[in-house]
Motif scaffolding. Sequence first.
Motif, PDB file in Angstrom:
ATOM      1  N   VAL A  46       0.644  -1.181   0.266  1.00 37.73           N
ATOM      2  CA  VAL A  46       0.153   0.110   0.154  1.00 37.73           C
ATOM      3  C   VAL A  46       0.912   1.362   0.097  1.00 37.73           C
ATOM      4  CG1 VAL A  46      -2.120   0.893   1.597  1.00 37.73           C
ATOM      5  CG2 VAL A  46      -2.140  -0.909   1.100  1.00 37.73           C
TER       6      VAL A  46
ATOM      7  N   GLU B 129       0.996   4.962   0.891  1.00 34.63           N
ATOM      8  CA  GLU B 129       0.186   6.124   1.780  1.00 34.63           C
ATOM      9  C   GLU B 129       0.556   7.074   0.979  1.00 34.63           C
ATOM     10  OE1 GLU B 129      -1.621   4.654   3.780  1.00 34.63           O
ATOM     11  OE2 GLU B 129      -0.543   3.595   5.236  1.00 34.63           O
ATOM     12  N   GLU B 130      -0.532   8.590   1.576  1.00 39.80           N
ATOM     13  CA  GLU B 130      -0.461   9.384   0.701  1.00 39.80           C
ATOM     14  C   GLU B 130       1.102  10.474   0.728  1.00 39.80           C
ATOM     15  OE1 GLU B 130      -3.866  11.384   2.441  1.00 39.80           O
ATOM     16  OE2 GLU B 130      -5.056  10.470   1.400  1.00 39.80           O
ATOM     17  N   ASP B 131       1.992  10.630   2.464  1.00 38.18           N
ATOM     18  CA  ASP B 131       2.590  10.514   2.274  1.00 38.18           C
ATOM     19  C   ASP B 131       4.030   9.926   1.404  1.00 38.18           C
ATOM     20  OD1 ASP B 131       3.294   8.755   3.420  1.00 38.18           O
ATOM     21  OD2 ASP B 131       3.892   9.698   5.929  1.00 38.18           O
TER      22      ASP B 131
ATOM     23  N   THR C 163       4.560   6.627   1.556  1.00 34.94           N
ATOM     24  CA  THR C 163       5.699   5.979   2.220  1.00 34.94           C
ATOM     25  C   THR C 163       5.231   3.639   1.859  1.00 34.94           C
ATOM     26  OG1 THR C 163       3.998   6.072   4.095  1.00 34.94           O
ATOM     27  CG2 THR C 163       6.603   7.403   4.317  1.00 34.94           C
ATOM     28  N   GLU C 164       5.463   3.149   1.945  1.00 33.00           N
ATOM     29  CA  GLU C 164       4.839   2.215   1.742  1.00 33.00           C
ATOM     30  C   GLU C 164       5.070   1.246   3.263  1.00 33.00           C
ATOM     31  OE1 GLU C 164       7.605  -0.544  -0.470  1.00 33.00           O
ATOM     32  OE2 GLU C 164       7.452   0.735  -1.936  1.00 33.00           O
ATOM     33  N   ARG C 165       3.003   0.898   2.749  1.00 30.54           N
ATOM     34  CA  ARG C 165       2.892   0.352   3.752  1.00 30.54           C
ATOM     35  C   ARG C 165       2.801  -1.374   3.352  1.00 30.54           C
ATOM     36  NH1 ARG C 165      -2.238  -1.293   6.056  1.00 30.54           N
ATOM     37  NH2 ARG C 165      -3.341   1.322   4.436  1.00 30.54           N
TER      38      ARG C 165
ATOM     39  N   PHE D 128      -1.195  -5.401   4.880  1.00 33.58           N
ATOM     40  CA  PHE D 128      -2.845  -4.610   5.067  1.00 33.58           C
ATOM     41  C   PHE D 128      -3.705  -6.023   4.874  1.00 33.58           C
ATOM     42  CE2 PHE D 128      -0.192  -5.468   1.435  1.00 33.58           C
ATOM     43  CZ  PHE D 128      -0.488  -6.331   0.491  1.00 33.58           C
TER      44      PHE D 128
ATOM     45  N   GLU E 187      -8.451  -4.565   2.531  1.00 30.05           N
ATOM     46  CA  GLU E 187      -7.680  -3.537   2.099  1.00 30.05           C
ATOM     47  C   GLU E 187      -7.217  -3.882   0.239  1.00 30.05           C
ATOM     48  OE1 GLU E 187      -5.614  -0.474   5.245  1.00 30.05           O
ATOM     49  OE2 GLU E 187      -5.023  -2.606   4.662  1.00 30.05           O
TER      50      GLU E 187
ATOM     51  N   ARG F 214      -7.394  -2.315  -3.489  1.00 32.88           N
ATOM     52  CA  ARG F 214      -6.747  -1.719  -4.451  1.00 32.88           C
ATOM     53  C   ARG F 214      -6.347  -2.711  -5.906  1.00 32.88           C
ATOM     54  NH1 ARG F 214      -1.503  -3.011  -2.935  1.00 32.88           N
ATOM     55  NH2 ARG F 214      -1.246  -3.788  -1.810  1.00 32.88           N
TER      56      ARG F 214
END
Length: 507
Positions: A291, A293-295, A297-299, A302, A306, A310
């Motif tokens: 994932v 993120e808006e900034d 970065t990877e997440r 999940f 989720e 996506r």
Amino acid sequence: MSSKPHTGPVRLRVAPSPTGDPHVGTAYMAMFDLAYVRQQGGQFVLRIEDTDRARFREDSEQQLYDTLHWLDLNWDEGPDIGGPYASYRQSERLDTYAPYVQQLLDDGKAYHCWCSSERLAEMRERQQKLKQPTGYDRLCYGKTEDERKELPGFTDKPVVRMLVPDDVELTFVDLILGRTNAPKPDDQVIQKADGFPTYHLAVVVDDHLMKITHVVRGQEWISSTPKHLLLYKWLGWEAPAFAHMPLLRDEKKAKISKRKNPWARLTWFKEQGYLPEALVNFLALQGHPPVIEEDGTEREIFTFDEFVERFDWSKINPAGAMFNLDKLNWLNGHYIRELEVGDFASRLLPFLHADGVLPAHPSLPELGRLQNVAELVQTRITLLSEATPLVKPFFVADDDLEISEDARKDLKDNAKDVLAAAIEALEPISGSLGTPLGEGIEWIAERIEKELRAAIVDGLGVKPRLAFGPLRTAVSGQKISPPLFESMEILGKHSTMQRLQALHDEL
């Protein structure tokens, strides 16, 4: 070669063969199938492709049900629950395939082959020696049975082969790979001598009759796609969309196999104590990116929901990823720590029962104690199976506690003095027999720690990091154990004192 866009509901299937323990690749494909189906509001089908009777194993189908349900990869139609296109076992559909074989024979798209296995083996060996492409040489094509009988290498039980044209289309459009080229196929067998269809015919017939819109499979099947598309064309059917997933590979970048990799067995993960949600998360990362993120970065952690939200075929990395067990262990440890303690304790029960620590149906006091112990071990394990040696000391009789060899070897010369000081310090603390909780009870971790530090660290002058090793050994029998003072609280004063005294007297 491409197919027209499908109208109507999206329908995907996973179609394993019951020839042994379920392969982790089956769950990998099923997860991507299910993600797309749930995203598109379609149906997910489980079909059992059991026409390989030589390798068929009786218990394999039930193992498949159990492990996919364990992963919460549940199907809408299948052999166990039925559906509008039953039967969902190929061995129960033999009458379905025969008319299509006959149609291909009648149309001149297929022919009988009476070549013996010995003759075919000699043919392949000769081709290899001459460095020629291996493939059937069409000795039987255009001949009657009587004509073929006059030639060497004859068997009276023929197979049926496709008559693949020289100008067969070898390019097709793949949802993941885009425009893709495949090698030219030879005259594939579509019906075996025993009357069973081969995979190549049965999969095409079943996918059409079950209205499968998307076929998701590993990249090793790319070479089969031209002949499958040819069968769709000959039978006058619309072909499904194809998505060839990257293969699961080991640390040597080889395709994982049950013969070389024990973790290729799907049941292995359950036996070792992996959480299903961790394994699903890990499998998703094998083909799909984390994932973002808006900034930016990877997440990497999940939920399946989720992932569904996506999911995009275009985001799948065709090269795939290495099956890194260290990464899976990290994920599993994270998921274990995120569980509610009651949920965590319940997931430990099957392992504790299998190891003889607890009965299959523990009593309420046992369950209460387990929940208290679970809080102590939850941050200390990566796999559920690792909990047994940490939990067991809380459920064995004091006289039956065994001291492990590594813990015994680690005892220092002052161990007897440390134990004596501990016994003297703890004796005045009030507490009930094995029930540390209750009004007026002082036998709690904070009080225990205070008295022991005063007696051993301050009183005997033992360094803090060395002060409590003998106590840990006496109480748990292990070199490594859950937090000492909390363990003593759960065990209660009686058991703690009994164990300290027993090791003291032994030394």
